[in-house]
Motif scaffolding. Structure first.
Motif, mmCIF file in Angstrom:
data_model
loop_
_atom_site.group_PDB
_atom_site.id
_atom_site.type_symbol
_atom_site.label_atom_id
_atom_site.label_comp_id
_atom_site.label_asym_id
_atom_site.label_seq_id
_atom_site.Cartn_x
_atom_site.Cartn_y
_atom_site.Cartn_z
ATOM 1 N N THR A 8 0.833 -1.198 0.000
ATOM 2 C CA THR A 8 0.000 0.000 0.000
ATOM 3 C C THR A 8 0.871 1.252 0.000
ATOM 4 O OG1 THR A 8 -0.137 -0.024 2.418
ATOM 5 C CG2 THR A 8 -1.853 -1.209 1.202
ATOM 6 N N ALA A 9 0.234 2.389 -0.191
ATOM 7 C CA ALA A 9 0.985 3.647 -0.308
ATOM 8 C C ALA A 9 1.833 3.917 0.923
ATOM 9 C CB ALA A 9 0.020 4.799 -0.562
ATOM 10 N N ASP A 10 1.305 3.597 2.117
ATOM 11 C CA ASP A 10 2.058 3.894 3.343
ATOM 12 C C ASP A 10 3.180 2.887 3.595
ATOM 13 O OD1 ASP A 10 0.431 1.777 3.944
ATOM 14 O OD2 ASP A 10 -0.350 2.607 5.816
ATOM 15 N N GLN A 11 3.272 1.842 2.782
ATOM 16 C CA GLN A 11 4.342 0.855 2.923
ATOM 17 C C GLN A 11 5.479 1.072 1.925
ATOM 18 O OE1 GLN A 11 1.768 -2.565 2.340
ATOM 19 N NE2 GLN A 11 1.874 -3.114 4.508
ATOM 20 N N LEU A 12 5.326 2.054 1.055
ATOM 21 C CA LEU A 12 6.360 2.305 0.054
ATOM 22 C C LEU A 12 7.609 2.866 0.723
ATOM 23 C CD1 LEU A 12 4.210 3.951 -2.754
ATOM 24 C CD2 LEU A 12 5.270 1.678 -2.824
ATOM 25 N N PRO A 13 8.783 2.393 0.310
ATOM 26 C CA PRO A 13 10.025 2.952 0.859
ATOM 27 C C PRO A 13 10.292 4.340 0.302
ATOM 28 C CG PRO A 13 10.518 1.392 -0.884
ATOM 29 C CD PRO A 13 9.033 1.331 -0.679
ATOM 30 N N THR A 14 11.111 5.093 1.006
ATOM 31 C CA THR A 14 11.538 6.402 0.509
ATOM 32 C C THR A 14 12.532 6.188 -0.630
ATOM 33 O OG1 THR A 14 11.254 7.409 2.685
ATOM 34 C CG2 THR A 14 12.656 8.573 1.108
ATOM 35 N N LEU A 15 12.262 6.840 -1.749
ATOM 36 C CA LEU A 15 13.072 6.639 -2.944
ATOM 37 C C LEU A 15 14.010 7.815 -3.166
ATOM 38 C CD1 LEU A 15 10.343 5.226 -5.354
ATOM 39 C CD2 LEU A 15 12.042 3.936 -4.059
ATOM 40 N N ASP A 16 15.252 7.515 -3.466
ATOM 41 C CA ASP A 16 16.245 8.529 -3.806
ATOM 42 C C ASP A 16 16.059 8.888 -5.283
ATOM 43 O OD1 ASP A 16 18.523 9.916 -4.635
ATOM 44 O OD2 ASP A 16 19.872 8.752 -3.358
ATOM 45 N N PRO A 17 15.819 10.162 -5.611
ATOM 46 C CA PRO A 17 15.629 10.537 -7.021
ATOM 47 C C PRO A 17 16.734 10.031 -7.933
ATOM 48 C CG PRO A 17 15.007 12.370 -5.625
ATOM 49 C CD PRO A 17 15.608 11.323 -4.717
ATOM 50 N N LYS A 18 17.980 10.078 -7.478
ATOM 51 C CA LYS A 18 19.074 9.629 -8.345
ATOM 52 C C LYS A 18 18.972 8.140 -8.642
ATOM 53 C CE LYS A 18 22.422 13.235 -7.192
ATOM 54 N NZ LYS A 18 23.783 13.547 -6.696
ATOM 55 N N GLU A 19 18.507 7.337 -7.668
ATOM 56 C CA GLU A 19 18.357 5.903 -7.897
ATOM 57 C C GLU A 19 17.203 5.620 -8.868
ATOM 58 O OE1 GLU A 19 18.075 3.616 -4.368
ATOM 59 O OE2 GLU A 19 20.022 4.218 -3.586
ATOM 60 N N VAL A 20 16.114 6.383 -8.748
ATOM 61 C CA VAL A 20 14.989 6.204 -9.666
ATOM 62 C C VAL A 20 15.408 6.560 -11.089
ATOM 63 C CG1 VAL A 20 12.628 6.883 -10.220
ATOM 64 C CG2 VAL A 20 13.323 6.658 -7.828
ATOM 65 N N ILE A 21 16.097 7.684 -11.228
ATOM 66 C CA ILE A 21 16.552 8.112 -12.556
ATOM 67 C C ILE A 21 17.509 7.081 -13.148
ATOM 68 C CG2 ILE A 21 17.846 9.888 -13.813
ATOM 69 C CD1 ILE A 21 16.827 11.863 -11.602
ATOM 70 N N MET A 22 18.398 6.527 -12.321
ATOM 71 C CA MET A 22 19.329 5.511 -12.817
ATOM 72 C C MET A 22 18.582 4.250 -13.245
ATOM 73 S SD MET A 22 22.398 4.847 -13.644
ATOM 74 C CE MET A 22 23.270 6.214 -12.856
ATOM 75 N N LYS A 94 6.831 -16.080 -10.739
ATOM 76 C CA LYS A 94 6.135 -15.775 -9.486
ATOM 77 C C LYS A 94 5.666 -14.326 -9.467
ATOM 78 C CE LYS A 94 7.000 -15.494 -4.495
ATOM 79 N NZ LYS A 94 8.007 -15.688 -3.416
ATOM 80 N N PRO A 95 4.391 -14.089 -9.112
ATOM 81 C CA PRO A 95 3.944 -12.704 -8.908
ATOM 82 C C PRO A 95 4.531 -12.185 -7.603
ATOM 83 C CG PRO A 95 2.166 -14.217 -8.353
ATOM 84 C CD PRO A 95 3.295 -15.062 -8.884
ATOM 85 N N LEU A 96 5.327 -11.140 -7.689
ATOM 86 C CA LEU A 96 6.062 -10.664 -6.526
ATOM 87 C C LEU A 96 5.267 -9.683 -5.687
ATOM 88 C CD1 LEU A 96 9.473 -10.048 -8.300
ATOM 89 C CD2 LEU A 96 8.833 -12.010 -6.876
ATOM 90 N N ALA A 97 4.620 -8.729 -6.355
ATOM 91 C CA ALA A 97 3.974 -7.666 -5.593
ATOM 92 C C ALA A 97 2.878 -7.013 -6.408
ATOM 93 C CB ALA A 97 5.001 -6.616 -5.170
ATOM 94 N N LEU A 98 1.866 -6.549 -5.683
ATOM 95 C CA LEU A 98 0.840 -5.675 -6.240
ATOM 96 C C LEU A 98 0.985 -4.360 -5.506
ATOM 97 C CD1 LEU A 98 -1.633 -5.255 -8.077
ATOM 98 C CD2 LEU A 98 -3.054 -6.051 -6.156
ATOM 99 N N ILE A 99 1.417 -3.338 -6.245
ATOM 100 C CA ILE A 99 1.858 -2.088 -5.618
ATOM 101 C C ILE A 99 0.895 -0.957 -5.929
ATOM 102 C CG2 ILE A 99 3.773 -0.463 -5.419
ATOM 103 C CD1 ILE A 99 5.600 -2.637 -6.576
#
Length: 306
Positions: A8-22, A94-99
């Protein structure tokens, strides 16, 4: 086979913009080498003007297949927009996650723009104008800061408001938005919000896609005067700006490059003699990249470092 983990939305980890862009850079690089597949998105219309868009993608290098489903349901008190991404491990099936991907969609949109800015904006780009003040516009500020050390950032809004954005000047109106090295259009407009011909020839204008019918943020008739880039050449036929411009005689073959070609180094760089324009439509490969990053951060999948 076990059920996918629901994130769920409140379980999402904090994402570093540079890691997302990479992660996006790797995904578009995989598209360039044939190690990823980007099928055409599917739109299913609903009664009352709504729709459900399906965004599939396969990234063999990351070891994931993902499909995002995004319903858009018009309501009297405002449209309901949701997004969920189902991600599979291609090795095990295997289905890993529904995000819950509503917030992730905002971030991958900003990250895609940031990747384009990193590849297309002049290296010494120093000034940034962001047109819009919603979540997507605010995410653009964070993500564009990750690729250029802008010393001046202005956010252009339609009406006076206060926003807690350190280092960002809030400006009412768009009259001065084009006086910048990078102009990021982040609105839900279905019509031109500024005159792109007034931008500096060495500037870069970016534009996103929204749920607005025939969404576009610059006048399609101006496309022949700009150097055009897109997120993915194959999807360009569905971009409302390009559809409208084609009706006026413009040809999508005039697109100079897309993100796979830019990452691979096979597309020409902007000449700096005409304003460059990058238009994204939103792709499943972007959703797969950010969902794959989330699943790796949560330990649901391990993949070799890239």
């Amino acid at each position: 086979m076990s059920s996918p983990q629901i994130i769920t939305a409140d379980q999402l980890p904090t994402l570093d913009p540079k890691e997302v862009i990479m992660s996006l850079r790797f995904a578009f690089g995989a598209l360039a080498t044939g190690r990823a597949v980007q099928p055409t998105q599917t739109v299913l219309d609903l009664d009352g003007g709504g729709d459900i868009i399906s965004y599939p993608a396969l990234d063999l290098d990351a070891g994931v297949y993902a499909v995002k489903l995004s319903p858009y349901i018009p309501r009297v008190d405002g449209a309901l927009i949701t997004a969920w991404t189902l991600i599979f491990d291609v090795t095990s099936g295997k289905p890993l996650a529904l995000i819950d991907s509503k917030a992730l969609t905002t971030l991958r949109t900003a990250a895609t723009t940031a990747l384009a800015v990193d590849l297309l904006a002049k290296p010494d780009a120093n000034t940034l104008s962001v047109v819009g003040a919603g979540p997507v516009a605010r995410a653009h500020v964070d993500y564009l800061r990750a690729v250029r050390p802008f010393s001046e950032i202005r956010m252009h809004v339609r009406s006076a408001r206060e926003l807690d954005l350190p280092g960002v000047e809030i400006v009412q109106g768009v009259e001065t938005a084009l006086d910048a090295d990078v102009i990021a259009l982040c609105t839900s407009a279905a019509g031109a919000v500024l005159d792109a011909t007034h931008a500096h020839p060495a500037a870069l204008i970016t534009s996103i896609s929204t749920n607005a019918p025939d969404a576009h943020e610059i006048d399609p008739a101006l496309l022949p005067s700009l150097e055009i880039y897109s997120d993915y050449r194959t999807s360009a036929a569905a971009v409302p700006d390009f559809v409208a411009a084609a009706a006026l005689g413009w040809n999508s073959k005039n697109i100079l490059g897309d993100l796979p070609e830019l990452v691979a180094g096979t597309a020409p760089a902007p000449s700096r003699t005409r304003t460059a324009f990058f238009r994204s439509i939103g792709l499943g490969i972007e959703d797969a990249a950010i969902a794959g990053l989330v699943t790796r951060m949560l330990g649901l999948i391990t993949s070799p470092p890239r």
